[in-house]
Design a protein around this motif. Sequence first.
Motif, PDB file in Angstrom:
ATOM      1  N   GLU A 220       3.681   7.272  -8.663  1.00 54.79           N
ATOM      2  CA  GLU A 220       2.957   7.411  -9.406  1.00 54.79           C
ATOM      3  C   GLU A 220       1.413   6.481 -10.703  1.00 54.79           C
ATOM      4  OE1 GLU A 220       1.185  10.517 -10.900  1.00 54.79           O
ATOM      5  OE2 GLU A 220       1.905  11.425  -9.335  1.00 54.79           O
ATOM      6  N   GLY A 221       0.729   6.471 -10.447  1.00 54.61           N
ATOM      7  CA  GLY A 221      -0.213   5.217 -10.398  1.00 54.61           C
ATOM      8  C   GLY A 221      -0.008   3.911 -10.408  1.00 54.61           C
ATOM      9  N   ASN A 222       1.380   3.956  -9.606  1.00 54.72           N
ATOM     10  CA  ASN A 222       0.977   1.998  -9.792  1.00 54.72           C
ATOM     11  C   ASN A 222       0.273   1.512  -8.569  1.00 54.72           C
ATOM     12  OD1 ASN A 222       2.069  -0.738  -8.680  1.00 54.72           O
ATOM     13  ND2 ASN A 222       3.820   0.656  -8.150  1.00 54.72           N
ATOM     14  N   LYS A 223      -0.692   1.022  -8.575  1.00 51.15           N
ATOM     15  CA  LYS A 223      -2.170   0.910  -7.463  1.00 51.15           C
ATOM     16  C   LYS A 223      -1.975  -0.919  -7.153  1.00 51.15           C
ATOM     17  CE  LYS A 223      -5.317   4.312  -9.410  1.00 51.15           C
ATOM     18  NZ  LYS A 223      -6.473   4.641  -9.942  1.00 51.15           N
ATOM     19  N   VAL A 224      -2.431  -0.711  -5.610  1.00 50.41           N
ATOM     20  CA  VAL A 224      -2.177  -2.428  -5.371  1.00 50.41           C
ATOM     21  C   VAL A 224      -3.789  -2.211  -4.889  1.00 50.41           C
ATOM     22  CG1 VAL A 224      -1.408  -4.700  -4.230  1.00 50.41           C
ATOM     23  CG2 VAL A 224       0.089  -2.702  -5.368  1.00 50.41           C
ATOM     24  N   HIS A 225      -4.282  -3.503  -5.380  1.00 51.96           N
ATOM     25  CA  HIS A 225      -5.980  -3.750  -5.205  1.00 51.96           C
ATOM     26  C   HIS A 225      -5.704  -5.472  -3.408  1.00 51.96           C
ATOM     27  CE1 HIS A 225      -7.403  -0.789  -7.566  1.00 51.96           C
ATOM     28  NE2 HIS A 225      -7.068  -1.956  -8.310  1.00 51.96           N
ATOM     29  N   PHE A 249       3.888  -1.855   2.969  1.00 50.12           N
ATOM     30  CA  PHE A 249       3.637  -0.414   2.479  1.00 50.12           C
ATOM     31  C   PHE A 249       3.925   0.168   3.243  1.00 50.12           C
ATOM     32  CE2 PHE A 249       0.562  -2.885   0.207  1.00 50.12           C
ATOM     33  CZ  PHE A 249       1.633  -2.433  -1.661  1.00 50.12           C
ATOM     34  N   LEU A 250       5.573   0.730   3.570  1.00 54.49           N
ATOM     35  CA  LEU A 250       6.181   1.667   4.447  1.00 54.49           C
ATOM     36  C   LEU A 250       5.371   2.759   3.735  1.00 54.49           C
ATOM     37  CD1 LEU A 250       9.946   0.797   3.136  1.00 54.49           C
ATOM     38  CD2 LEU A 250       9.087   0.448   5.794  1.00 54.49           C
ATOM     39  N   ILE A 251       5.248   3.592   5.478  1.00 54.98           N
ATOM     40  CA  ILE A 251       5.049   4.828   4.877  1.00 54.98           C
ATOM     41  C   ILE A 251       5.664   5.391   4.436  1.00 54.98           C
ATOM     42  CG2 ILE A 251       4.555   6.918   6.638  1.00 54.98           C
ATOM     43  CD1 ILE A 251       4.289   4.809   9.177  1.00 54.98           C
ATOM     44  N   GLY A 252       5.457   6.901   3.447  1.00 56.61           N
ATOM     45  CA  GLY A 252       6.223   7.179   2.329  1.00 56.61           C
ATOM     46  C   GLY A 252       5.429   7.747   1.880  1.00 56.61           C
ATOM     47  N   ASP A 253       6.032   7.666   0.224  1.00 56.38           N
ATOM     48  CA  ASP A 253       5.077   8.132  -0.969  1.00 56.38           C
ATOM     49  C   ASP A 253       3.960   6.863  -1.389  1.00 56.38           C
ATOM     50  OD1 ASP A 253       4.075   9.502  -3.532  1.00 56.38           O
ATOM     51  OD2 ASP A 253       5.564   8.724  -4.475  1.00 56.38           O
ATOM     52  N   VAL A 254       3.185   7.181  -0.519  1.00 57.28           N
ATOM     53  CA  VAL A 254       1.967   6.113  -0.573  1.00 57.28           C
ATOM     54  C   VAL A 254       0.397   6.812  -0.325  1.00 57.28           C
ATOM     55  CG1 VAL A 254       1.060   4.048   0.479  1.00 57.28           C
ATOM     56  CG2 VAL A 254       3.182   4.225   0.136  1.00 57.28           C
ATOM     57  N   ARG A 255      -0.241   6.350  -1.104  1.00 58.33           N
ATOM     58  CA  ARG A 255      -1.787   6.958  -0.599  1.00 58.33           C
ATOM     59  C   ARG A 255      -2.480   5.595  -1.107  1.00 58.33           C
ATOM     60  NH1 ARG A 255      -0.254  10.429  -5.317  1.00 58.33           N
ATOM     61  NH2 ARG A 255       1.515   9.295  -5.763  1.00 58.33           N
ATOM     62  N   LEU A 256      -4.153   5.558   0.934  1.00 60.51           N
ATOM     63  CA  LEU A 256      -4.426   4.912   0.855  1.00 60.51           C
ATOM     64  C   LEU A 256      -5.846   5.280   0.167  1.00 60.51           C
ATOM     65  CD1 LEU A 256      -5.365   2.170   1.930  1.00 60.51           C
ATOM     66  CD2 LEU A 256      -5.061   3.164   4.018  1.00 60.51           C
ATOM     67  N   ARG A 257      -7.223   4.540  -0.586  1.00 61.48           N
ATOM     68  CA  ARG A 257      -8.293   4.831  -0.597  1.00 61.48           C
ATOM     69  C   ARG A 257      -8.976   3.304  -0.262  1.00 61.48           C
ATOM     70  NH1 ARG A 257      -9.504  10.208  -2.585  1.00 61.48           N
ATOM     71  NH2 ARG A 257      -6.764  10.782  -2.132  1.00 61.48           N
ATOM     72  N   PRO A 258     -10.007   3.672  -0.166  1.00 57.83           N
ATOM     73  CA  PRO A 258     -10.976   2.605   0.234  1.00 57.83           C
ATOM     74  C   PRO A 258     -11.679   2.390  -1.159  1.00 57.83           C
ATOM     75  CG  PRO A 258     -12.125   4.955   1.357  1.00 57.83           C
ATOM     76  CD  PRO A 258     -10.724   4.945   1.133  1.00 57.83           C
ATOM     77  N   LEU A 259     -12.504   1.244  -1.023  1.00 57.51           N
ATOM     78  CA  LEU A 259     -12.797   0.917  -2.112  1.00 57.51           C
ATOM     79  C   LEU A 259     -14.309   0.475  -1.911  1.00 57.51           C
ATOM     80  CD1 LEU A 259     -11.822  -2.176  -4.687  1.00 57.51           C
ATOM     81  CD2 LEU A 259     -11.991   0.274  -5.594  1.00 57.51           C
ATOM     82  N   ARG A 260     -14.926   2.218  -2.071  1.00 60.74           N
ATOM     83  CA  ARG A 260     -16.203   2.129  -1.522  1.00 60.74           C
ATOM     84  C   ARG A 260     -16.918   2.782  -2.479  1.00 60.74           C
ATOM     85  NH1 ARG A 260     -16.421   4.231   5.088  1.00 60.74           N
ATOM     86  NH2 ARG A 260     -15.268   2.190   5.434  1.00 60.74           N
TER      87      ARG A 260
END
Length: 260
Positions: A220-225, A249-260
């Motif tokens: 929840e909300g732990n973001k890394v840029h 970052f291991l495959i699992g509870d992770v979301r990936l977003r582009p910063l565009r």
Amino acid sequence: MDLKEIQRTLSDLPLSGIRYFKEIGSTNDEALNWLESGVQGNSLVIADSQLKGRGRLNRKWITNPYSSLAFSIIVIPSKEEINRLSLFAPLGALAVNYVLEEKYHVSPMIKWPNDILLGDKKMCGILAEACWNGEFLKGVVIGIGVNVTSASIPPENQVRFPVTCVEEHTKKRIDRLILLKNILRAFFDWRKKITKSEFLSYWQSRLAYKDEPVTVEQGEGNKVHGILKAVAPDGSLEIELEGGNRERFLIGDVRLRPLR
Ligand code: BTN
């Protein structure tokens, strides 16, 4: 589609069982139940529509009737493959990506860990789930959802990421059953290479947002840029942080977003 036609079309693939449903809750749920109750070997569950399709991170996956592919492949991993379990979902992604390039002449990219994008919009998602009996692995279910026709695209307010479909890019009608056959063939071919460097290098070369700024969100909300750099041999994602250090970052509870 009907079971006879599916069986005939897929007859030269290494599948010991096929279950077809016009409508189902989720093909992954059916496949997990099948695994629980005993399955002979590689098997397939396919449906023309899903009422309770599931995505990663407990999200809903919409499968409108006759517009998509919604199927789950059941595999019993070998001892060698058990050490690479986290690569089964990416294996599905590689297979879909490869087929779209080779047979349908479009240029997809893989959004780590296993979404397929066409022109920066998602057209395929994959949900892999393992079935354990204590320490013993009964098998793995690789659920694949492909948006084929424009009718497969959910309303904008029901999705978190822009969505597209294969036909929007091929500009010609796609036979869903032939697409399924091509994906399954590629899946079993790439499976033979899951422990080889060719697997990783293909994935690497089709990685979306490579060398671009991204946000990785864990829990929840732990973001890394950082800058998306590579996929490691175990399938984890390498991000370069400010200052040059790399974090995995291991495959699992992770979301990936582009910063565009
Ligand atoms: C995702 O993008 O989050 C993964 C979506 C996976 C959808 C497929 S459709 C076939 C199979 N059955 C399900 O309930 N889910 C997977």
